[in-house]
Motif scaffolding. Structure first.
Motif, mmCIF file in Angstrom:
data_model
loop_
_atom_site.group_PDB
_atom_site.id
_atom_site.type_symbol
_atom_site.label_atom_id
_atom_site.label_comp_id
_atom_site.label_asym_id
_atom_site.label_seq_id
_atom_site.Cartn_x
_atom_site.Cartn_y
_atom_site.Cartn_z
ATOM 1 N N ALA A 47 -8.988 -4.248 -3.564
ATOM 2 C CA ALA A 47 -8.007 -5.313 -3.745
ATOM 3 C C ALA A 47 -8.688 -6.615 -4.144
ATOM 4 N N GLU A 48 -8.078 -7.313 -5.088
ATOM 5 C CA GLU A 48 -8.577 -8.604 -5.542
ATOM 6 C C GLU A 48 -7.460 -9.632 -5.437
ATOM 7 N N GLY A 49 -7.835 -10.875 -5.262
ATOM 8 C CA GLY A 49 -6.848 -11.936 -5.163
ATOM 9 C C GLY A 49 -6.589 -12.320 -3.717
ATOM 10 N N ARG A 50 -6.345 -13.587 -3.505
ATOM 11 C CA ARG A 50 -6.187 -14.111 -2.142
ATOM 12 C C ARG A 50 -5.014 -13.460 -1.420
ATOM 13 N N GLU A 51 -3.858 -13.298 -2.105
ATOM 14 C CA GLU A 51 -2.683 -12.753 -1.433
ATOM 15 C C GLU A 51 -2.900 -11.317 -0.983
ATOM 16 N N LEU A 52 -3.550 -10.526 -1.826
ATOM 17 C CA LEU A 52 -3.810 -9.136 -1.449
ATOM 18 C C LEU A 52 -4.802 -9.052 -0.295
ATOM 19 N N ARG A 53 -5.832 -9.892 -0.308
ATOM 20 C CA ARG A 53 -6.801 -9.874 0.791
ATOM 21 C C ARG A 53 -6.125 -10.259 2.101
ATOM 22 N N GLN A 54 -5.198 -11.209 2.051
ATOM 23 C CA GLN A 54 -4.482 -11.601 3.264
ATOM 24 C C GLN A 54 -3.613 -10.460 3.783
ATOM 25 N N LEU A 55 -3.013 -9.695 2.871
ATOM 26 C CA LEU A 55 -2.233 -8.530 3.289
ATOM 27 C C LEU A 55 -3.134 -7.505 3.974
ATOM 28 N N SER A 63 3.175 -10.406 10.167
ATOM 29 C CA SER A 63 2.387 -11.084 9.151
ATOM 30 C C SER A 63 2.283 -10.232 7.888
ATOM 31 N N ALA A 64 2.140 -8.910 8.074
ATOM 32 C CA ALA A 64 2.014 -8.024 6.910
ATOM 33 C C ALA A 64 3.267 -8.077 6.051
ATOM 34 N N ARG A 65 4.447 -8.105 6.689
ATOM 35 C CA ARG A 65 5.687 -8.194 5.918
ATOM 36 C C ARG A 65 5.731 -9.494 5.123
ATOM 37 N N ALA A 66 5.312 -10.573 5.753
ATOM 38 C CA ALA A 66 5.306 -11.857 5.062
ATOM 39 C C ALA A 66 4.321 -11.848 3.895
ATOM 40 N N ARG A 67 3.150 -11.254 4.126
ATOM 41 C CA ARG A 67 2.142 -11.190 3.064
ATOM 42 C C ARG A 67 2.606 -10.301 1.910
ATOM 43 N N LEU A 68 3.346 -9.244 2.240
ATOM 44 C CA LEU A 68 3.874 -8.365 1.190
ATOM 45 C C LEU A 68 4.761 -9.148 0.234
ATOM 46 N N LEU A 69 5.611 -9.996 0.764
ATOM 47 C CA LEU A 69 6.518 -10.769 -0.078
ATOM 48 C C LEU A 69 5.776 -11.824 -0.886
ATOM 49 N N PRO A 126 1.366 -7.636 -13.559
ATOM 50 C CA PRO A 126 0.694 -6.389 -13.974
ATOM 51 C C PRO A 126 -0.750 -6.578 -14.380
ATOM 52 N N ARG A 127 -1.141 -7.816 -14.675
ATOM 53 C CA ARG A 127 -2.539 -8.053 -15.045
ATOM 54 C C ARG A 127 -3.452 -8.062 -13.830
ATOM 55 N N THR A 128 -2.888 -8.241 -12.639
ATOM 56 C CA THR A 128 -3.719 -8.300 -11.430
ATOM 57 C C THR A 128 -3.403 -7.191 -10.436
ATOM 58 N N VAL A 129 -2.170 -6.696 -10.438
ATOM 59 C CA VAL A 129 -1.779 -5.610 -9.539
ATOM 60 C C VAL A 129 -1.302 -4.448 -10.400
ATOM 61 N N GLY A 130 -2.185 -3.480 -10.587
ATOM 62 C CA GLY A 130 -1.875 -2.357 -11.447
ATOM 63 C C GLY A 130 -1.120 -1.257 -10.728
ATOM 64 N N PRO A 131 -0.868 -0.148 -11.402
ATOM 65 C CA PRO A 131 -0.130 0.959 -10.790
ATOM 66 C C PRO A 131 -0.789 1.517 -9.531
ATOM 67 N N SER A 132 -2.124 1.681 -9.544
ATOM 68 C CA SER A 132 -2.803 2.238 -8.366
ATOM 69 C C SER A 132 -2.671 1.308 -7.167
ATOM 70 N N ALA A 133 -2.893 0.014 -7.392
ATOM 71 C CA ALA A 133 -2.765 -0.945 -6.292
ATOM 72 C C ALA A 133 -1.343 -0.981 -5.767
ATOM 73 N N SER A 134 -0.360 -0.862 -6.666
ATOM 74 C CA SER A 134 1.040 -0.878 -6.229
ATOM 75 C C SER A 134 1.334 0.295 -5.307
ATOM 76 N N ARG A 135 0.837 1.482 -5.662
ATOM 77 C CA ARG A 135 1.064 2.642 -4.789
ATOM 78 C C ARG A 135 0.386 2.451 -3.443
ATOM 79 N N ARG A 136 -0.852 1.970 -3.464
ATOM 80 C CA ARG A 136 -1.566 1.803 -2.203
ATOM 81 C C ARG A 136 -0.909 0.742 -1.326
ATOM 82 N N ILE A 137 -0.361 -0.304 -1.930
ATOM 83 C CA ILE A 137 0.359 -1.309 -1.146
ATOM 84 C C ILE A 137 1.574 -0.668 -0.479
ATOM 85 N N ALA A 138 2.339 0.103 -1.254
ATOM 86 C CA ALA A 138 3.530 0.757 -0.706
ATOM 87 C C ALA A 138 3.171 1.688 0.441
#
Length: 570
Positions: free
Chosen positions: A136-144, A155-161, A167-179
């Protein structure tokens, strides 16, 4: 010390690991078996990724002993290869009590990927957390990730929102792993669900449907059907807006003809979700979104026009008995531009099911060129190319020919499937009724409703140059790519290569050459008029005098008397 054999391939590794592990995995003396495995693996010298794949195929006579051996190798292994064998065993036989140790192991350098593969079989949220922690890259993703690791659900729910799903920073693989990490399907099935959560969930699912990756991640998401069902059931709770309309329409497009068709649906379930989405999007409040004045922002304006062109496409009822259906499909313009020719055989999307390494080729490649037409002369056609290029991971080819009253698709070619990916179905010979086939090809070739003005201008210029190639060759120019600009879809782009001597048939293969781009912004006039003006200019004025040099080399540019663009020198 035993000599290493080198770096054996997958087959040699499979044979060696089976010979080694089949008896030792049943040895009740776990420590003795582990010591023997260490010695033999050192001698074999196989790659860890090959070992993981090999262990999955080894017959295990005593699962209890094999599980104990796997735990011993993971916890006390003194080489990465021994740990890899242990991970392979736990991927098959691990239990919930193994998850904490695996999570810790995943923090160590070089172990994240094999640990994720093992945890995927045991605990998807934990696997996703390890994956995100590594990639994961980016401050918001690291906080999640931090909130999830601390087991702080609020906190995780808040960070998710808070995650901007660009799409340039959160690709398909990252989206699945977040879900998976946040247990998205569980969130959506609990009452109440805030509209902001629904919207973010829709964006995550949409990102997973992208084929701008090495697989359609929606097919690797085990809870995709549950998430779709829960989200679509609550779709009417979203406030009508252009972004929300775009999300719901995008999901409908995929449910109708994209990779999501291939999920494990109950009979009629997918069709029911499409009916629900249609009911929501055709209600008066949502219809008003389509009727509103386009936004001033150019990107949002393009998106609004995409909505108007595409709003009915996923809900159009096609004959259920049709063997072949073709759809030119444009994804939400906020996503990296994908325009593909979706090919449905017996209602199932061919390219994601039989290839899966990238989207189907564009309508310009398959339809406007007539490549899908069938003649008595067999013709091999590329239907799709790997996301990374054919030279890297291959392409999907089929041979098309007419045989009496039938059209036949046969002699398929595609790359071998790596062991880490799901097996692909065998591709049979497909036979189509020739009259029905010709009618579907003609319908698809003449349907331009999916295209925006600049794209239609590009199509008409391309057709004009196919009829009159001399418009370019008279200027020692060879036609290249013609389409719309990747960053500004309202600009038509024509590329060509300047080869001195081409018109006279005396091109020097080793001599200097240059690539040019001619950009034509949409001026608001009909595409037919813009294309006619462009073709007239090509007929009467050398395009090298008004196009821009974009390829070749500074030395070639100097030799041919053209300035090399400054931005290409940086």
């Amino acid at each position: 010390m035993p000599e290493r054999r080198g770096n054996p391939g997958r087959r040699e590794t499979q044979a060696a690991v089976t010979e080694l592990l089949a008896p030792l995995s049943a040895d009740p003396d776990t420590a003795r078996a582990a010591d023997e495995i260490h010695l033999r693996l050192q001698e074999l010298g196989a790659a860890d990724r090959h070992l993981l794949a090999a262990v999955a195929q080894v017959p295990l006579a005593d699962e209890t002993a094999a599980r104990a051996l796997g735990r011993h190798l993971v916890g006390k292994g003194t080489s990465t290869s021994a740990v890899a064998v242990g991970l392979g065993l736990l991927a098959r036989l691990g239990e919930p009590e193994d998850v904490p140790r695996l999570e810790v192991l995943g923090l160590l350098h070089g172990f994240a990927r094999p640990v994720v593969e093992t945890l995927d079989a045991l605990d998807r949220p934990s696997a996703a957390l390890v994956w995100l922690g590594q990639y994961a890259e980016g401050r918001e993703l690291r906080q999640l990730v931090d909130a999830l690791a601390a087991r702080d659900d609020r906190s995780a729910r808040a960070r998710l929102l808070a995650i901007p799903l660009d799409p340039r920073t959160v690709g398909p693989s990252a989206s699945r792993r977040i879900a998976e990490a946040v247990r998205l399907a569980d969130i959506l099935r609990k009452d109440p669900v805030a509209p902001a959560v629904l919207a973010q969930a829709g964006r995550l699912l949409f990102r997973m449907t992208s084929q701008q990756d090495y697989q359609a991640e929606i097919l690797a998401y085990p809870e995709a059907v549950l998430a779709y069902e829960a989200l679509v059931t609550r779709a009417s709770q979203l406030p009508p807006s252009l972004p929300h309309y775009a999300t719901l329409l995008s999901l409908a497009l995929d449910l109708s003809s994209g990779p999501s068709v291939l999920l494990d649906w109950r009979p009629g379930q997918r069709e029911g979700l499409l009916d629900t989405l249609e009911s929501v999007l055709t209600s008066s409040d949502w219809s008003a979104v389509l009727a509103a004045e386009p936004p001033a922002d150019p990107a949002e304006c393009h998106r609004a026009r995409w909505l108007q062109r595409t709003a009915r496409q996923p809900f159009a009822r096609r004959p259920a008995a049709a063997r072949l259906q073709i759809e030119a499909t444009v994804r939400d313009p906020t996503d990296p531009a994908t325009v593909e020719t979706r090919l449905l055989l017996d209602g199932r999307p061919l390219v994601p099911e039989a290839f899966g390494l990238g989207p189907a080729n564009s309508p310009e490649e398959l339809l406007h060129t007539g490549r899908l037409r069938a003649t008595a002369e067999p013709r091999e056609v590329q239907l799709a190319e790997a996301y990374c290029t054919e030279g890297c991971c291959g392409a999907l080819y089929v041979t098309i020919c007419r045989e009496g009253e039938h059209v036949v698709w046969r002699d398929w070619r595609r790359p071998a499937v790596p062991p880490s990916r799901r097996p692909l179905p065998e591709l049979p010979v497909y036979r189509f009724d020739a009259a029905a086939y010709d009618a579907e090809i003609a319908r698809a070739e003449n349907d331009h409703s999916w295209a925006w003005p600049a794209r239609n201008t590009a199509r008409l210029i391309s057709a004009g140059l196919r009829k009159r190639p001399s418009l370019l060759t008279q200027w020692d120019a060879r036609r290249g790519w013609i389409g719309t600009d990747f960053t500004d879809p309202d600009v038509t782009v024509l590329s060509f290569t300047y080869w001195p001597g081409l018109a006279a048939g005396q091109r020097d293969e080793d001599g200097p050459w240059l690539q040019f781009l001619w950009r034509l912004p949409d001026n608001g006039s009909p595409p037919e008029d813009q294309a006619a003006a462009a073709l007239h200019r090509l007929a009467t004025a050398d395009p090298k005098t008004y196009a821009e040099v974009r390829g070749g080399s500074p030395a070639y540019a100097e030799a041919l008397g053209f300035p090399w663009p400054e931005h290409r020198s940086r």
